[in-house]
Enzyme design. Sequence first.
Site, PDB file in Angstrom:
ATOM      1  N   ASP A   1       0.811  -1.218   0.000  1.00 34.51           N
ATOM      2  CA  ASP A   1       0.000   0.000   0.000  1.00 34.51           C
ATOM      3  C   ASP A   1       0.844   1.268   0.000  1.00 34.51           C
ATOM      4  O   ASP A   1       2.066   1.215   0.192  1.00 34.51           O
ATOM      5  CB  ASP A   1      -0.982   0.001   1.191  1.00 34.51           C
ATOM      6  CG  ASP A   1      -0.321  -0.468   2.491  1.00 34.51           C
ATOM      7  OD1 ASP A   1       0.918  -0.394   2.593  1.00 34.51           O
ATOM      8  OD2 ASP A   1      -1.048  -0.904   3.396  1.00 34.51           O
TER       9      ASP A   1
ATOM     10  N   ASN B   1      -7.550  -2.803  14.303  1.00 35.54           N
ATOM     11  CA  ASN B   1      -8.929  -3.114  13.907  1.00 35.54           C
ATOM     12  C   ASN B   1      -8.999  -4.356  13.016  1.00 35.54           C
ATOM     13  O   ASN B   1     -10.034  -4.636  12.424  1.00 35.54           O
ATOM     14  CB  ASN B   1      -9.563  -1.916  13.197  1.00 35.54           C
ATOM     15  CG  ASN B   1      -8.814  -1.529  11.919  1.00 35.54           C
ATOM     16  OD1 ASN B   1      -7.868  -2.206  11.523  1.00 35.54           O
ATOM     17  ND2 ASN B   1      -9.253  -0.457  11.285  1.00 35.54           N
TER      18      ASN B   1
ATOM     19  N   HIS C   1      -7.188  -4.883  10.258  1.00 35.84           N
ATOM     20  CA  HIS C   1      -6.909  -4.685   8.828  1.00 35.84           C
ATOM     21  C   HIS C   1      -5.632  -5.388   8.399  1.00 35.84           C
ATOM     22  O   HIS C   1      -4.733  -5.619   9.200  1.00 35.84           O
ATOM     23  CB  HIS C   1      -6.907  -3.189   8.448  1.00 35.84           C
ATOM     24  CG  HIS C   1      -5.706  -2.403   8.867  1.00 35.84           C
ATOM     25  ND1 HIS C   1      -5.752  -1.036   9.049  1.00 35.84           N
ATOM     26  CD2 HIS C   1      -4.416  -2.751   9.135  1.00 35.84           C
ATOM     27  CE1 HIS C   1      -4.549  -0.604   9.388  1.00 35.84           C
ATOM     28  NE2 HIS C   1      -3.735  -1.613   9.455  1.00 35.84           N
TER      29      HIS C   1
ATOM     30  N   GLU D   1      -9.658  -2.139   5.485  1.00 37.08           N
ATOM     31  CA  GLU D   1     -10.288  -1.847   6.759  1.00 37.08           C
ATOM     32  C   GLU D   1     -11.534  -2.723   6.952  1.00 37.08           C
ATOM     33  O   GLU D   1     -12.060  -3.270   5.979  1.00 37.08           O
ATOM     34  CB  GLU D   1     -10.700  -0.363   6.775  1.00 37.08           C
ATOM     35  CG  GLU D   1      -9.546   0.611   6.524  1.00 37.08           C
ATOM     36  CD  GLU D   1      -8.650   0.812   7.748  1.00 37.08           C
ATOM     37  OE1 GLU D   1      -8.382  -0.156   8.471  1.00 37.08           O
ATOM     38  OE2 GLU D   1      -8.215   1.964   7.954  1.00 37.08           O
TER      39      GLU D   1
HETATM   40  P1  PGA Z   1       2.453  -1.722  12.554  1.00 40.34           P
HETATM   41  O1  PGA Z   1       1.235  -1.583  11.541  1.00 40.34           O
HETATM   42  O2  PGA Z   1       3.344  -2.790  12.014  1.00 40.34           O
HETATM   43  O3  PGA Z   1       3.117  -0.372  12.522  1.00 40.34           O
HETATM   44  O4  PGA Z   1       1.896  -2.061  13.888  1.00 40.34           O
HETATM   45  C1  PGA Z   1       0.617  -2.737  11.078  1.00 40.34           C
HETATM   46  C2  PGA Z   1      -0.620  -2.391  10.278  1.00 40.34           C
HETATM   47  O5  PGA Z   1      -1.299  -1.401  10.592  1.00 40.34           O
HETATM   48  O6  PGA Z   1      -0.939  -3.141   9.348  1.00 40.34           O
END
Ligand code: PGA
Length: 241
Positions: A67, A136, A138, A143
């Site tokens: 992304d 959450n 995702h 999302e």
């Molecule tokens: P993080 O993010 O590795 O910074 O915890 C993971 C995500 O939001 O997919």
Amino acid sequence: MDIRVFDSDCEIGKAAAQIIIDCIKTKEKPVLGLATGASPVPTYKCLIDAYNKGEISFKNVTTFNLDEYCGIPASDKNSYYTFMHENLFNHIDISEDNVNIPSGNPENVEEFCSAYDKKIKDAGGIDVQVLGIGRNGHIGFNEPAEKFTKGTYKVSLTESTIEANMIYFDSPDDVPREAVTMGVESILDAKEIILIAEGAAKAQAVHDMIKGAVSPSCPASILQRHNNVHIFLDREAAALL
Ligand code: PGA
């Protein structure tokens, strides 16, 4: 699901990197799906170490990132383009031609997204996909929603994700509200998947991913349907299992 709980982020990084190293050593043209965020950083450090020791080369490796933020240029210090170069690509012998990161600001979003999906297919599909997980549930920037998503698309980020991303930005107003992300179906097409989760803030999402119903309200739960998934956790992230 191969679920493993580790004592440290460093141990997680070693285990995840080993899967990627094995892939690079055995495939003629390895294709990696890569993630940004804090979770994969120790893995990238271990890959850089393996490269520095002469154990692996990235000359034949192609990468596709999950992304990218919309509304900031690739050159921004917070873009995922910058993140990937700082945390991995600048330290290894990968060819820039083989690095693919979604554009966050394509002229024609639909055309860009279908071309990105086609490029992944034309490369032979992703051999190993690295994932983090949002608080959450995702994966990528998919999302919680009413339906599982398919290919690459532009998404509006939820308040939970915007808040989690704030730590990286100078002011809350600077945090992008939209992103271009690979869809859930594109992620599931990967032959092997490694999901990394660390910290207590991920414990509920990890629980729902593994023990909950397969539902787009927790996008990561779809991984229950994939036959080659590794879930690498620290003790805090595994606390509710
Ligand atoms: P993080 O993010 O590795 O910074 O915890 C993971 C995500 O939001 O997919």
